[in-house]
Design a protein around this motif. Structure first.
Motif, mmCIF file in Angstrom:
data_model
loop_
_atom_site.group_PDB
_atom_site.id
_atom_site.type_symbol
_atom_site.label_atom_id
_atom_site.label_comp_id
_atom_site.label_asym_id
_atom_site.label_seq_id
_atom_site.Cartn_x
_atom_site.Cartn_y
_atom_site.Cartn_z
ATOM 1 N N VAL A 88 56.177 57.342 22.342
ATOM 2 C CA VAL A 88 57.556 56.730 22.283
ATOM 3 C C VAL A 88 58.513 57.100 21.240
ATOM 4 C CG1 VAL A 88 58.862 54.337 22.960
ATOM 5 C CG2 VAL A 88 56.267 55.637 24.245
ATOM 6 N N LYS A 89 59.792 57.833 21.943
ATOM 7 C CA LYS A 89 60.564 58.520 20.487
ATOM 8 C C LYS A 89 61.440 57.201 20.236
ATOM 9 C CE LYS A 89 58.673 61.075 19.222
ATOM 10 N NZ LYS A 89 58.060 61.640 17.393
ATOM 11 N N ILE A 90 61.236 56.019 21.131
ATOM 12 C CA ILE A 90 62.375 54.817 20.583
ATOM 13 C C ILE A 90 62.334 53.577 20.583
ATOM 14 C CG2 ILE A 90 65.077 53.580 21.513
ATOM 15 C CD1 ILE A 90 65.302 56.418 22.996
ATOM 16 N N ILE A 91 62.464 52.169 19.991
ATOM 17 C CA ILE A 91 61.723 51.273 20.435
ATOM 18 C C ILE A 91 63.086 50.743 19.411
ATOM 19 C CG2 ILE A 91 59.584 51.574 19.376
ATOM 20 C CD1 ILE A 91 60.297 50.164 16.918
ATOM 21 N N THR A 92 63.483 49.306 20.215
ATOM 22 C CA THR A 92 63.838 47.923 19.815
ATOM 23 C C THR A 92 63.026 46.729 19.377
ATOM 24 O OG1 THR A 92 64.187 46.694 21.906
ATOM 25 C CG2 THR A 92 65.996 48.430 21.675
ATOM 26 N N THR A 93 63.455 46.405 18.747
ATOM 27 C CA THR A 93 62.772 44.881 17.165
ATOM 28 C C THR A 93 63.554 43.803 17.467
ATOM 29 O OG1 THR A 93 63.794 45.655 15.124
ATOM 30 C CG2 THR A 93 61.815 47.133 15.995
ATOM 31 N N GLY A 94 63.007 42.227 17.485
ATOM 32 C CA GLY A 94 63.058 41.269 17.396
ATOM 33 C C GLY A 94 61.945 40.972 15.919
ATOM 34 N N ALA A 95 62.939 39.131 16.749
ATOM 35 C CA ALA A 95 61.839 38.546 16.176
ATOM 36 C C ALA A 95 61.651 38.195 14.836
ATOM 37 C CB ALA A 95 61.074 37.495 16.832
ATOM 38 N N GLY A 96 62.133 39.262 13.576
ATOM 39 C CA GLY A 96 61.451 39.732 12.249
ATOM 40 C C GLY A 96 62.157 40.847 11.700
ATOM 41 N N THR A 97 61.889 41.378 10.583
ATOM 42 C CA THR A 97 62.243 42.930 10.321
ATOM 43 C C THR A 97 61.380 44.062 10.415
ATOM 44 O OG1 THR A 97 62.536 44.046 8.105
ATOM 45 C CG2 THR A 97 61.718 42.311 7.844
ATOM 46 N N PRO A 98 62.012 45.340 10.680
ATOM 47 C CA PRO A 98 60.580 46.130 10.474
ATOM 48 C C PRO A 98 60.078 46.685 9.333
ATOM 49 C CG PRO A 98 62.799 47.131 11.196
ATOM 50 C CD PRO A 98 62.824 45.497 10.940
ATOM 51 N N LYS A 99 60.657 46.685 8.238
ATOM 52 C CA LYS A 99 60.681 46.855 6.959
ATOM 53 C C LYS A 99 59.014 47.891 7.004
ATOM 54 C CE LYS A 99 61.309 45.861 2.381
ATOM 55 N NZ LYS A 99 61.429 45.604 1.122
ATOM 56 N N LYS A 100 58.569 46.611 7.394
ATOM 57 C CA LYS A 100 57.071 47.024 7.297
ATOM 58 C C LYS A 100 56.645 48.754 7.283
ATOM 59 C CE LYS A 100 52.442 45.680 8.218
ATOM 60 N NZ LYS A 100 51.463 44.336 8.487
ATOM 61 N N TYR A 101 57.110 49.336 8.728
ATOM 62 C CA TYR A 101 56.482 50.145 10.005
ATOM 63 C C TYR A 101 58.019 51.172 9.509
ATOM 64 C CZ TYR A 101 54.132 45.778 12.251
ATOM 65 O OH TYR A 101 53.125 44.999 11.594
ATOM 66 N N MET A 102 58.517 50.941 9.044
ATOM 67 C CA MET A 102 59.935 51.584 8.465
ATOM 68 C C MET A 102 58.986 53.086 8.045
ATOM 69 S SD MET A 102 62.384 51.111 10.049
ATOM 70 C CE MET A 102 63.616 52.124 9.702
ATOM 71 N N PRO A 103 58.401 53.514 7.507
ATOM 72 C CA PRO A 103 57.901 54.609 6.944
ATOM 73 C C PRO A 103 57.095 55.454 7.495
ATOM 74 C CG PRO A 103 57.854 52.821 5.223
ATOM 75 C CD PRO A 103 57.801 52.561 6.337
ATOM 76 N N LYS A 104 56.286 55.161 8.279
ATOM 77 C CA LYS A 104 55.154 55.765 9.861
ATOM 78 C C LYS A 104 56.483 55.957 11.269
ATOM 79 C CE LYS A 104 52.562 51.837 11.043
ATOM 80 N NZ LYS A 104 51.261 51.740 11.877
ATOM 81 N N LEU A 105 57.476 54.791 11.739
ATOM 82 C CA LEU A 105 58.522 54.990 11.977
ATOM 83 C C LEU A 105 59.313 56.641 11.545
ATOM 84 C CD1 LEU A 105 58.458 51.237 13.633
ATOM 85 C CD2 LEU A 105 58.325 53.157 14.466
ATOM 86 N N LYS A 106 59.545 56.377 11.134
ATOM 87 C CA LYS A 106 61.078 57.055 10.589
ATOM 88 C C LYS A 106 60.089 58.820 10.481
ATOM 89 C CE LYS A 106 64.434 56.835 11.116
ATOM 90 N NZ LYS A 106 65.052 56.622 12.079
ATOM 91 N N GLU A 107 58.560 58.501 10.320
ATOM 92 C CA GLU A 107 58.357 59.935 9.467
ATOM 93 C C GLU A 107 57.918 60.409 11.352
ATOM 94 O OE1 GLU A 107 53.701 61.311 7.736
ATOM 95 O OE2 GLU A 107 54.645 59.505 7.297
ATOM 96 N N ALA A 108 57.657 59.487 12.527
ATOM 97 C CA ALA A 108 57.300 59.964 13.391
ATOM 98 C C ALA A 108 58.653 59.903 14.562
ATOM 99 C CB ALA A 108 56.171 59.506 14.590
ATOM 100 N N GLY A 109 59.258 60.256 14.065
ATOM 101 C CA GLY A 109 60.715 60.763 14.547
ATOM 102 C C GLY A 109 61.280 59.295 14.851
#
Length: 308
Positions: A88-109
Motif C-alpha cells: 500500500v503506497k499511501i497512508i493517513t495517520t491520526g492520534a499520535g506522531t508517525p516519527k517512529k515509522y517514517m524511515p521504513k515508510l519512506k524507504e518503501a516509497g
C-alpha cells in the motif's frame, strides 16, 4: 498550486475520511473506483483483518487507495508491517506522531499524510518529512480538535509548504471551491459518505443522517479532553447530563462502551454513537458514491465568483 489528485494519481482532489468500523473495503473501494482516495480505517482491526480488507479493496478497484493508521493502537507495529508487505503506497495517520515509522515508510516509497488539528502540529509533521497533511476542523464528525475549519486551514496553509487537505464541513462543489480559496490542495469528506449506497451501515443510521440538520449534532467528552461529535440521541443526552454533574470519566466510559458497534452494526440510533459532522443539513438523499463525486465536480465547475 498542485492539487492533491495530481500528486497521488487519482482523478479528483477528494479524500474519504477514515471512519472506524465504517470505512472498510466496501466504501473505500467504491470511493477510489469513483475517482477519489478511498481510505481503509484500520482502527480496531487485527493484522489479519486489515490484510483481508486490503485484498477486498483490490478486488473492487485497481486505483490508488490508502490505509489510516491510528498511532495509539497497541498493534500499530503489526498494522504498519501489513501495509508494507501489502505494498500500500499511501497512508493517513491520526492520534499520535508517525516519527517512529517514517524511515521504513519512506524507504518503501509510502506517501504519509497525517491528520492535524493545529498549525503547530502541521509544522512538526512537515519537519518529519511527511508528504502532506489533512487539516481537520471541529465541524467534522467523530473525534475533533478545538479549531473550526476555516481558521484552521487558513493557518495551516500559511504555516507549511507541503500540500494541505481541508476537512470538516465539506460535501459539495461550493465547499470545494472554498477550500481552494483558502489555499488547500483538496478536501476530505466523511459524513457525506454515510448517505452513500455503498456505505456499510444500517438503513436506520442512514435515515437518521437524512433527517438531521446542521444543529443536530452535539459534542460529548469536552470536560475530559476527548471531544467527540455525534448526532444527538438518548445516549448523548444522558451522557451530557452526567458530564455536567462531573461524573467520573470511568462512569462515562461505561455509558459509551460498545456504542459505536450499536450504531454501525446493530443500527441502534438511540443508544449508539452516531458520529457525524455539522454538514448534515446539506445531505438530502442516498446516492451512489460515483454520483456524489460527479455532482460535486459539476457544481464546482459551474461556480461563478463575483468580480471585484
Amino acid at each position: 498550486m498542485k492539487l492533491i489528485n495530481e500528486l497521488l494519481g487519482i482523478e479528483y482532489p477528494i479524500f474519504q475520511g477514515a471512519m472506524a468500523q465504517i470505512s472498510t473495503s466496501q466504501l473505500a473501494g467504491a470511493v477510489s473506483e469513483a475517482g477519489g482516495l478511498g481510505i481503509i480505517a484500520s482502527g480496531g482491526m487485527t493484522a489479519d483483518q486489515l490484510r483481508e480488507e486490503i485484498k477486498k479493496t483490490r478486488e473492487i478497484t485497481s486505483k490508488p487507495f490508502a490505509v489510516n493508521v491510528m498511532l495509539m493502537m497497541e498493534n500499530c507495529d503489526e498494522i504498519v508491517d501489513v501495509i508494507l508487505e501489502s505494498n500500500v503506497k499511501i497512508i493517513t495517520t491520526g492520534a499520535g506522531t508517525p516519527k517512529k515509522y517514517m524511515p521504513k515508510l519512506k524507504e518503501a516509497g509510502v506517501i504519509v499524510i497525517p491528520v492535524v488539528p493545529s498549525a503547530k502540529l502541521a509544522k512538526k509533521m512537515e519537519e518529519l518529512g511527511v508528504d502532506a497533511v489533512v487539516a481537520e476542523g471541529m465541524e467534522a464528525g467523530g473525534h475533533i480538535g478545538q479549531v473550526a475549519t476555516m481558521p484552521l486551514v487558513a493557518a495551516v496553509t500559511k504555516a507549511v509548504s507541503i500540500p494541505v487537505v481541508a476537512a470538516g464541513g465539506f460535501s459539495d462543489g461550493r465547499s470545494l471551491a472554498a477550500a481552494f480559496a483558502m489555499g488547500a490542495a483538496g478536501i476530505q469528506m466523511g459524513t457525506v459518505y454515510l448517505a452513500s449506497e455503498e456505505c456499510p451501515i444500517p438503513a436506520s443510521f442512514k435515515e437518521k443522517v437524512l433527517e438531521s440538520i446542521e444543529t443536530s449534532t452535539v459534542v460529548t467528552g469536552r470536560r475530559n479532553g476527548a471531544p467527540v461529535r455525534t448526532i444527538r440521541n438518548a445516549m448523548t443526552v444522558h451522557y451530557l447530563e452526567l458530564e455536567n454533574q462531573d461524573v467520573p470519566r470511568e462512569e462515562l466510559e461505561k455509558l459509551t462502551m460498545g456504542s459505536l458497534a450499536k450504531a454501525v452494526v446493530e443500527g441502534d440510533v438511540e443508544n449508539g454513537s452516531l458520529m457525524a459532522g455539522q454538514i448534515l443539513g446539506n445531505i438530502h438523499s442516498i446516492r451512489p458514491v460515483a454520483q456524489i463525486h460527479q455532482e460535486i465536480i459539476e457544481e464546482y465547475r459551474q461556480i461563478k465568483l463575483p468580480v471585484l
